[in-house]
Every structure is written in C-alpha cells, then in structure tokens.
Scaffold this motif. Structure first.
Motif, PDB file in Angstrom:
ATOM      1  N   TYR B  65       0.820  -1.216   0.000  1.00 20.11           N
ATOM      2  CA  TYR B  65       0.000   0.000   0.000  1.00 20.11           C
ATOM      3  C   TYR B  65       0.853   1.266   0.000  1.00 20.11           C
ATOM      4  O   TYR B  65       0.435   2.289  -0.536  1.00 20.11           O
ATOM      5  CB  TYR B  65      -0.995  -0.037   1.176  1.00 20.11           C
ATOM      6  CG  TYR B  65      -1.907  -1.241   1.071  1.00 20.11           C
ATOM      7  CD1 TYR B  65      -2.837  -1.327   0.044  1.00 20.11           C
ATOM      8  CD2 TYR B  65      -1.793  -2.312   1.946  1.00 20.11           C
ATOM      9  CE1 TYR B  65      -3.645  -2.444  -0.102  1.00 20.11           C
ATOM     10  CE2 TYR B  65      -2.605  -3.434   1.820  1.00 20.11           C
ATOM     11  CZ  TYR B  65      -3.532  -3.491   0.791  1.00 20.11           C
ATOM     12  OH  TYR B  65      -4.329  -4.602   0.652  1.00 20.11           O
ATOM     13  N   LEU B 133      -3.207   5.964  -0.042  1.00 17.70           N
ATOM     14  CA  LEU B 133      -3.406   5.900  -1.491  1.00 17.70           C
ATOM     15  C   LEU B 133      -3.607   7.303  -2.094  1.00 17.70           C
ATOM     16  O   LEU B 133      -3.735   8.289  -1.385  1.00 17.70           O
ATOM     17  CB  LEU B 133      -4.549   4.965  -1.878  1.00 17.70           C
ATOM     18  CG  LEU B 133      -4.487   3.542  -1.300  1.00 17.70           C
ATOM     19  CD1 LEU B 133      -5.473   2.650  -2.029  1.00 17.70           C
ATOM     20  CD2 LEU B 133      -3.103   2.947  -1.358  1.00 17.70           C
ATOM     21  N   ASN B 377     -14.774  -0.309  -8.498  1.00 21.08           N
ATOM     22  CA  ASN B 377     -13.665  -0.778  -7.659  1.00 21.08           C
ATOM     23  C   ASN B 377     -13.174  -2.175  -8.020  1.00 21.08           C
ATOM     24  O   ASN B 377     -12.605  -2.873  -7.184  1.00 21.08           O
ATOM     25  CB  ASN B 377     -14.024  -0.718  -6.170  1.00 21.08           C
ATOM     26  CG  ASN B 377     -13.715   0.651  -5.592  1.00 21.08           C
ATOM     27  OD1 ASN B 377     -13.180   1.514  -6.281  1.00 21.08           O
ATOM     28  ND2 ASN B 377     -14.038   0.854  -4.337  1.00 21.08           N
ATOM     29  N   THR B 378     -13.402  -2.595  -9.262  1.00 20.32           N
ATOM     30  CA  THR B 378     -12.790  -3.849  -9.709  1.00 20.32           C
ATOM     31  C   THR B 378     -11.571  -3.490 -10.562  1.00 20.32           C
ATOM     32  O   THR B 378     -11.334  -2.322 -10.882  1.00 20.32           O
ATOM     33  CB  THR B 378     -13.749  -4.683 -10.570  1.00 20.32           C
ATOM     34  OG1 THR B 378     -13.962  -3.988 -11.799  1.00 20.32           O
ATOM     35  CG2 THR B 378     -15.071  -4.925  -9.877  1.00 20.32           C
ATOM     36  N   ASP B 447     -12.686  -9.299  -9.716  1.00 21.81           N
ATOM     37  CA  ASP B 447     -11.405  -9.095  -9.009  1.00 21.81           C
ATOM     38  C   ASP B 447     -11.296  -7.636  -8.534  1.00 21.81           C
ATOM     39  O   ASP B 447     -11.351  -6.726  -9.345  1.00 21.81           O
ATOM     40  CB  ASP B 447     -10.264  -9.433  -9.991  1.00 21.81           C
ATOM     41  CG  ASP B 447      -8.920  -9.583  -9.291  1.00 21.81           C
ATOM     42  OD1 ASP B 447      -8.857  -9.398  -8.059  1.00 21.81           O
ATOM     43  OD2 ASP B 447      -7.929  -9.876  -9.991  1.00 21.81           O
ATOM     44  N   PRO B 448     -11.151  -7.412  -7.216  1.00 26.87           N
ATOM     45  CA  PRO B 448     -11.123  -6.035  -6.722  1.00 26.87           C
ATOM     46  C   PRO B 448      -9.778  -5.350  -6.965  1.00 26.87           C
ATOM     47  O   PRO B 448      -8.742  -6.009  -7.043  1.00 26.87           O
ATOM     48  CB  PRO B 448     -11.368  -6.192  -5.226  1.00 26.87           C
ATOM     49  CG  PRO B 448     -10.794  -7.520  -4.909  1.00 26.87           C
ATOM     50  CD  PRO B 448     -11.041  -8.380  -6.122  1.00 26.87           C
ATOM     51  N   ARG B 449      -9.816  -4.030  -7.062  1.00 31.75           N
ATOM     52  CA  ARG B 449      -8.599  -3.244  -7.208  1.00 31.75           C
ATOM     53  C   ARG B 449      -8.031  -2.933  -5.822  1.00 31.75           C
ATOM     54  O   ARG B 449      -8.665  -3.225  -4.804  1.00 31.75           O
ATOM     55  CB  ARG B 449      -8.901  -1.936  -7.944  1.00 31.75           C
ATOM     56  CG  ARG B 449      -9.786  -0.997  -7.150  1.00 31.75           C
ATOM     57  CD  ARG B 449     -10.193   0.228  -7.949  1.00 31.75           C
ATOM     58  NE  ARG B 449      -9.105   1.184  -8.101  1.00 31.75           N
ATOM     59  CZ  ARG B 449      -9.287   2.483  -8.387  1.00 31.75           C
ATOM     60  NH1 ARG B 449     -10.510   2.971  -8.539  1.00 31.75           N
ATOM     61  NH2 ARG B 449      -8.266   3.298  -8.534  1.00 31.75           N
ATOM     62  N   ARG B 450      -6.828  -2.346  -5.782  1.00 27.76           N
ATOM     63  CA  ARG B 450      -6.229  -1.815  -4.550  1.00 27.76           C
ATOM     64  C   ARG B 450      -6.144  -2.843  -3.436  1.00 27.76           C
ATOM     65  O   ARG B 450      -6.388  -2.529  -2.260  1.00 27.76           O
ATOM     66  CB  ARG B 450      -7.046  -0.623  -4.038  1.00 27.76           C
ATOM     67  CG  ARG B 450      -7.114   0.504  -5.024  1.00 27.76           C
ATOM     68  CD  ARG B 450      -7.853   1.666  -4.446  1.00 27.76           C
ATOM     69  NE  ARG B 450      -7.242   2.909  -4.894  1.00 27.76           N
ATOM     70  CZ  ARG B 450      -7.625   4.109  -4.503  1.00 27.76           C
ATOM     71  NH1 ARG B 450      -8.604   4.233  -3.655  1.00 27.76           N
ATOM     72  NH2 ARG B 450      -7.030   5.188  -4.945  1.00 27.76           N
ATOM     73  N   THR B 451      -5.844  -4.084  -3.789  1.00 27.70           N
ATOM     74  CA  THR B 451      -5.777  -5.150  -2.795  1.00 27.70           C
ATOM     75  C   THR B 451      -4.496  -5.922  -3.060  1.00 27.70           C
ATOM     76  O   THR B 451      -4.246  -6.335  -4.190  1.00 27.70           O
ATOM     77  CB  THR B 451      -7.012  -6.068  -2.938  1.00 27.70           C
ATOM     78  OG1 THR B 451      -8.179  -5.241  -2.917  1.00 27.70           O
ATOM     79  CG2 THR B 451      -7.091  -7.076  -1.824  1.00 27.70           C
ATOM     80  N   SER B 452      -3.675  -6.112  -2.005  1.00 26.30           N
ATOM     81  CA  SER B 452      -2.338  -6.665  -2.226  1.00 26.30           C
ATOM     82  C   SER B 452      -2.385  -8.127  -2.629  1.00 26.30           C
ATOM     83  O   SER B 452      -1.520  -8.611  -3.334  1.00 26.30           O
ATOM     84  CB  SER B 452      -1.499  -6.503  -0.965  1.00 26.30           C
ATOM     85  OG  SER B 452      -2.093  -7.240   0.082  1.00 26.30           O
ATOM     86  N   ASP B 453      -3.410  -8.834  -2.168  1.00 27.32           N
ATOM     87  CA  ASP B 453      -3.446 -10.278  -2.367  1.00 27.32           C
ATOM     88  C   ASP B 453      -4.918 -10.664  -2.468  1.00 27.32           C
ATOM     89  O   ASP B 453      -5.701 -10.365  -1.573  1.00 27.32           O
ATOM     90  CB  ASP B 453      -2.773 -10.929  -1.153  1.00 27.32           C
ATOM     91  CG  ASP B 453      -2.970 -12.427  -1.117  1.00 27.32           C
ATOM     92  OD1 ASP B 453      -3.201 -13.018  -2.176  1.00 27.32           O
ATOM     93  OD2 ASP B 453      -2.901 -12.998  -0.016  1.00 27.32           O
ATOM     94  N   TYR B 456      -8.038 -14.866  -1.081  1.00 26.23           N
ATOM     95  CA  TYR B 456      -9.193 -15.077  -0.212  1.00 26.23           C
ATOM     96  C   TYR B 456      -9.334 -16.532   0.224  1.00 26.23           C
ATOM     97  O   TYR B 456     -10.390 -17.159   0.034  1.00 26.23           O
ATOM     98  CB  TYR B 456     -10.467 -14.589  -0.909  1.00 26.23           C
ATOM     99  CG  TYR B 456     -10.462 -13.090  -1.131  1.00 26.23           C
ATOM    100  CD1 TYR B 456     -10.490 -12.208  -0.054  1.00 26.23           C
ATOM    101  CD2 TYR B 456     -10.386 -12.552  -2.406  1.00 26.23           C
ATOM    102  CE1 TYR B 456     -10.450 -10.835  -0.226  1.00 26.23           C
ATOM    103  CE2 TYR B 456     -10.351 -11.180  -2.608  1.00 26.23           C
ATOM    104  CZ  TYR B 456     -10.379 -10.329  -1.520  1.00 26.23           C
ATOM    105  OH  TYR B 456     -10.332  -8.976  -1.698  1.00 26.23           O
TER     106      TYR B 456
END
Lengths: 48, 559, 153
Positions: B65, B133, B377-378, B447-453, B456
């Motif tokens: 982040y 961000l 937000n994907t 698939d979401p954006r702004r997510t390191s991994d 799930y």
C-alpha cells in the motif's frame, strides 16, 4: 488515351477529397462503444 | 528585405534564433523531474504487478500500500504535472516568441514549491506515515506533513497557472484584434481547467490539515470524497486536453498535412473546459447519501463530456485521411498505409489515439448509472485508466519527447534514436495491451482493485482470477522495460545527442480555411459558464451533504 | 462544419441518448438504480444505535430476509451467513471506522459503505453455492483479509 486522361484526373481529384475512410473509421468507433456497452449491460442483466 | 528581417526579429525572434535558452531551461527542468518520477513510479508499478500475481512478497518496511500510494502520486500527479508544465510552457514560449521574464520567474517559483511539496509527500509515504493511497479518503488520516506537502504542490501548479494567464493577457494586449496562436489557446484551456479543478481538493486538504493535527475533532467524509473527485476526474481531462493539443496541432505537421478547422478545435477546447468538472460524480455512483436523481443528472453531465471527444475522433480521422490521400492513398483504407508509421513522432501519438477508442468506450460504460455496479472498484477500472492515462496520454507525451527535447536542447533526433523510440512504443503497446486487457476481463469477473493479495483463502472465484493476474505481471515487466528505454531516450536527447537544429512542428491551416473567430478568446465568458456548470452540479448535493450531515469522523489510522 | 461531421455527431449522441434512456427507465420505472440510501448515523455510536446494536439475519417475509451488518477494519459482522435458495435479501450496512466496500463477485452487489451513512442494497440468491463477500475499497493494512462468505443452499 487522350479521352481517358481527364476522366482519370477527375477520379483522382475525387478520390483525394473522399471521406469514406473517415466515415468507416468513426463507424468502427461507434461499434466499439456499442459492443462494450452491450457486453457489460448483458452481464448486468444476467446477474440481476 | 532589411525591413522584413527586422520585423521577423521583433515579432518572431525564435524563427531565427531558435528557442530562448532561458525558456528552454524552464521546460527542461520540469521534464527532468517528470522522467525521474516516471522511472521511480515505473519500478514501483512493476513491484505491484509482481506482488499481485503472488510472485514476490514486499517487505514490511515497504508494503504494497505504500508502493501503491507512491506509484499513484508520482505518476498521476508528479509525472503528468511536470510534463504538462514543461511542454505547455515550451508551446507558450514558441507561440508568443518567448516568455515574459516575470512569467519565467513564476515558473521557477512553481518548480521550487512543487519540489518541496513532492519531497514532503514522498518522505511521509516512505516512513509509512501516509499509506492512504492517491485518493486519501478520510477518515484514513495521514501525517499532517503529507497534506501540507500536497498544498505546496497545488501552490506550485497555481504559480504556473498565473504565469500562463499573465503572458496570455500581455500578448492579447499587444496584438489587438488578433486571435492567439492555437497552441497558446490550448495552454489557456489547460491551465484554467487546472486552476478550477484544484480548488475542490484544496478546500478538502485545508479541512484535513487541522483534523489530522487533532485541532478539529471530526471531518465530513462525504464532502471530502466529493471535493476530491471534483479534482480527481478533472485532472484526467487536463491530461487529455494536453494530449489533444498534440493530436490536433503537432501530428498533422509530422505527417505532412494541415490541421483541422481552427474554429472547431477551439470549440472542442471550450466545451472540454466548461463541461468537465462535474464528471467527477460518476466515481460516486454506488455511494450512499446521494439521491438517485442527482446521480442520474450526473450520468447526463458525464456523458456530455463525450461529445467534444466524439468531435475530436472525427477531426483526427479527417486529417489522417486527407493527408494519406494527398500522399497517394487509394480506396477505403489505403490512406492509412501512406502515414509515416516508422516515425516515432507519429507512431506513438497514433497508438495513443487508437487506444482512446476502447478507453473512451469504457468510460461510457463506467458512467452508465447501475452498470457501474458491475465494474466499480474492480480491476476493470484499473485497466480503464491504464489504457486512457497510460496509453492515450502517456504515449502521446512520449511521442512529444522525440521532437520537443532535441528542440529545447538544440540537438537532433537521429535515425537510431527514432528506431529506439519505435521499439519503445511497441514494447509499451504490447505491455499495456496485455496488462490493461486482462485487467478489464478479470474486473468483470469481480477481481477487486487496490488489494495486495486476492486469494481469499483459495475461494474458487478468487482462484479463477489468478491466470489473469499472471498476465498483469508480464505486462508490468514489459512496461518497466518500456520506461527504462524511454528514460534513456529522454536523457540521451537532452545531453548526448548530436548538436543541431530541430523544428517545432506546428501544423498550418488549410489554404481555404476561414480564420478563427475572435469571440473564442472570451475566456471571461467561458469561465462564467464553467462556474455556472460547477454550481449546477455541486451546489445542491454539497449543501445537502452539509445540512444533512451525520456526526463527523475522527482521524483513523488502520495501517 | 462538415455535413458528414454533423451526421456523425447526431448518430453518436443518439447512441448515448439510447444508453441513457435504457438505464434511466431501469432506474426510475423498475427501481433498479444504484444503491443510494440516505439515512445517517453517528459513526462513533454504531454499537448502541438500532438496528446496528443487534446485527444479524432476520426473516421479514416469505423467503425474504434483512441482514443488518456492520463493517470495520478488517471484517464483517455477522459473517459466514447461510441462506436458503431463492432468498430475497436486503442488506442494511454501515461502517464503524473508515470507508469500506461491499462486493459479492458474480452478482450486482457492489456498494460503498461509509462511516456516518447507512447503505442498503438488495439481491435475490437464485443459485445455490458459496458466495465470496469482499471489501473492495482500501481500508488499511489488512484490507486483503477482509472477506467472508454467504452460503446459499
């Protein structure tokens, strides 16, 4: 030969001013807009 | 002869003397900062691509982040702003035959302010005091120095805005009854839009500074978010307007053609300036607290921004076809083959323009009210702005470098460097096509954006995203190679290329063109209309958000 | 202006208008508009404010449920929800700290959940399966771990 020449240059001049390529290109652009939109709309409706 | 020579020297000294070295220094300094930030931002981008694909794990002292915050700010704010100022000030200097010395001074003041701001912001990000961000949505609260740094950046941009306005006024005063050169007109559009865009975010940041210091207990998160997007989306269109200045005026010259009707070019600029700012609302389509009728009004307002772009598409194809046919192109698409595809100064902006077709079409999807629920937000959104900003804008900027930098440094574009540029353009195009293409598809799969991994715990839908994420990593690696080639090319042309004369390619109007009407220069009126449109769009929702506000939120740090 | 350009602008703007009519009709005539609930709440008193003082699943009709949910870094309350096939579910949500997102991939559920605001979104789960629920707005260092599931059987 002599008779066809003016015809040729007339055709060339006409070709030079033609915009059918532009019309075709913006048509492709419109198609991209519609296809992308309809695809996402279809996904949306499928998930309702 | 004597007379005309003297007149030329007085009215247009650059024709004989080339660029004013003092003006060149301003532009080159901004461009240097731009490409240093591109290099750093590019490296950070690749790191994200690799982590997202699960190929590397960033250490805790430089987490995903932090990298994402820095990547966003360095590329979306620093790179684009400094490139834009460097390029637009060169346009202005060329159009007006040199900058006023006080304007140059303002540009230097702006430069210093921006550097100070960028250093403050960067240090806070590196220290992990500002992992908020690029959008820094409250109540995520960064260190106050982060926000103060942002204020410095905005002040720097404002100094450059005022410089442009002063020089424009001066020129108009000394050339009564004349319309300004088209590139100067573009510069006015860009900087006016920039000034009004940044007002929103400036108000937001000024409320966040005392809040992050603990002097004020709470803040209104909804108003902050709305003010951010007032700026955030307009910024996109500022870059786009900068890119179109090259599409309309530079590209026709490079391919040996004439520019489109100046009246219509000016109309497009005016429309983009007036209509732009409300576009930000389509980032809030799935937000609470904004009524459906207000949202739908903004669907209309966002879609109206498409109209000048549709006009631009027509104009570009028109110019390309006219020129291609003049060069002997026949049939429906024969004119395309006659265009100079081997010339990087054409190739790069041409691919940029082509990518704006899916880019613009994607934007229309994003703003289509409930369709936003499919993509919000994907990764689709990330793909969208990588083809719009990352190709349409950035590849145009890259293409500009290959004539602007040799022109400013009084050097030449060698055939070898042109070839490097062509290779760079293809590397970039393939990299972005892979990365942004797979982002679009996997975004539709959720698939979401702004997510390191996004594993799930191995859920089956998350597993289905992994192949696409591998493609991000391949694309991101190619893009870093592209960045390295571009940065090499820029600094080579700045300092090492052979000395020589490089032309500033400004297209001429068609022989039978009517001159641009003087009424287009009524910027006062355009600004009034701009303010009217902003008021229509923002007064009702913001007053509603303030009057019906919930108790505010305290600053929160969750990283 | 070129006659051809006039035709192009008319056609392309016409396409945009058709898009607007379609989404506008769905929004205002069929009630399919995006989630836009307008109630507010004190973000620092969520736990003591109804209905969030008692988050959970309530059956409110024939196979119709209300899920009252709070979001906070980095989880959902309640989590691991189970529902019968065909359940029509109305989610009522708010955030106890920062801005979160509420997304169920494979459905149209996608909404911002912000502190101080109550957000509502509905969906009918017609297919059985384990649905993944994720936060899709960056909310802090553990954002990637913020997920749960809804099991429909």
């Amino acid at each position: 030969m002599i008779q066809t020449k003016p015809n040729d240059s007339h055709k060339e001049l006409h070709d030079e001013k033609s915009l059918k390529g532009t019309l075709f290109s913006v048509g492709v652009l419109a198609a991209v807009i519609v296809v992308m939109w309809v695809t996402v709309f279809w996904i949306y409706m499928d998930r309702v | 002869m004597e007379q005309t020579l003297r007149e030329t020297i007085r009215n247009n000294p650059k024709k004989i003397l080339g660029v004013n070295p003092n003006d060149a220094k301003v532009s080159l300094s901004y461009l240097t900062v731009a490409f240093v930030s591109l290099l750093i931002g590019g490296i950070l981008g690749m790191l994200q691509g690799l982590e997202r694909a699960g190929l590397i794990q960033l250490p805790s002292w430089l987490n995903y982040y932090q990298v994402l915050t820095a990547h966003g700010l360095l590329l979306l704010v620093v790179f684009t702003a400094t490139f834009t100022i460097g390029y637009q000030y060169a346009n202005l200097s060329h159009s007006f035959g040199g900058l006023l010395s006080k304007v140059r001074k303002l540009a230097w003041i702006g430069f210093a302010l921006m550097l100070i701001g960028v250093v403050m912001v960067t240090v806070m990000i590196v220290l992990n005091e500002a992992s908020v961000l690029y959008t820094f949505y409250p109540p995520l609260a960064a260190h106050p120095i982060f926000y103060i740094g942002l204020v410095f950046v905005v002040l720097g941009i404002w100094a450059c805005c005022f410089g442009v306005f002063i020089n424009y006024r001066y020129w108009r005063k000394n050339h009564p009854g004349q319309t300004t050169p088209i590139l100067a007109f573009f510069a006015m559009g860009v900087f006016i839009l920039w000034f009004f865009a940044s007002i929103g975010v400036t108000i937001e940041v000024f409320t966040l500074i005392p809040w992050s210091m603990g002097l004020v207990e709470t803040t209104n998160v909804m108003v902050g978010r709305t003010l951010f997007w007032w700026f955030g989306h307009t910024l996109v269109n500022i870059w786009y307007l900068v890119a179109t200045s090259a599409w309309y005026v530079i590209v026709p010259k490079i391919i040996g053609g004439r520019h489109f009707s100046e009246k219509l070019i000016r109309l497009v600029i005016i429309l983009l300036v007036i209509l732009n700012i409300p576009g930000g609302f389509h980032h809030q389509i799935v937000d609470p607290g904004i009524s459906q009728s207000v949202k739908f009004l903004h669907v209309f307002m966002s879609l109206s921004i498409a109209v000048p772009s549709l006009m631009t598409a027509f104009a570009m194809f028109f110019v390309l076809e006219r020129t291609g046919r003049k060069l002997g192109g026949k049939g429906l698409l024969g004119w395309l083959k006659k265009l100079p595809w081997g010339d990087v100064r054409f190739l790069a902006p041409m691919i940029a323009m082509i990518s704006f077709i899916p880019g613009g079409a994607g934007g229309i999807v994003n703003t289509s009210n409930q369709l936003n629920q499919v993509i919000h937000n994907t990764m689709w959104v990330v793909g969208h702005f990588h083809i719009t900003v990352g190709v349409s804008v950035v590849l145009t900027f890259f293409g500009i470098c290959y004539w602007l930098i040799p022109y400013l440094s009084k050097r030449q574009l060698t055939p070898k460097m042109n070839k490097i540029g062509v290779i760079q353009t293809y590397v970039w195009t393939v990299g972005m096509a892979l990365m942004a293409g797979s982002m679009h598809i996997v975004g539709l799969l959720g698939d979401p954006r702004r997510t390191s991994d996004t594993t799930y715990g191995g859920h089956e839908i998350a597993v289905s995203w992994i192949p696409y994420e591998m493609v991000f990593a391949i694309g991101a690696t190619l893009l870093l190679i592209g960045v390295i080639i571009q940065v090499y090319a820029v600094f080579n042309m700045m300092f090492f290329a052979p000395k020589g004369h490089t032309e500033f390619p400004v297209a001429e109007p068609e022989d039978d063109a009517t001159p641009a009407p003087l009424w287009t220069e009524r910027w006062g009126l355009w600004i009034v209309l701009l303010i009217a449109v902003i008021s229509m769009a923002y007064v009702v929702p913001i007053v509603d958000m303030i009057l019906n506000a919930p108790p505010g939120s305290p600053p929160i740090r969750t990283w | 202006m070129q006659r051809l350009e006039e035709i192009w602008i008319t056609v392309s703007v016409g396409i945009l208008i058709v898009f607007m009519i379609i989404v506008g009709y769905q929004t205002f005539a069929l009630g399919m508009g995006p989630p836009s609930h307008k109630e507010v709440i004190d973000p620092q008193k969520v736990d003591t404010t109804a209905p969030f003082n008692n988050p959970g699943i309530k059956e409110i009709g024939d196979n119709e449920f209300e899920v009252v949910m709070t979001l906070q870094a980095f989880g959902f309350t309640p989590n691991s929800i189970e529902l019968p096939v065909g359940a029509e579910v109305h989610f009522t949500m708010t955030s106890k700290d920062v801005t979160h997102g509420f997304q169920i991939p494979g459905t149209n559920i996608n909404a911002m959940v912000m502190p101080g605001h109550i957000q509502k979104i509905s969906h009918t789960f017609t297919k059985p399966g384990e649905y993944l629920v994720i936060c899709n707005e960056y909310c802090g260092i553990g954002h990637q771990a913020m997920s749960t599931t809804i099991t429909v059987k």
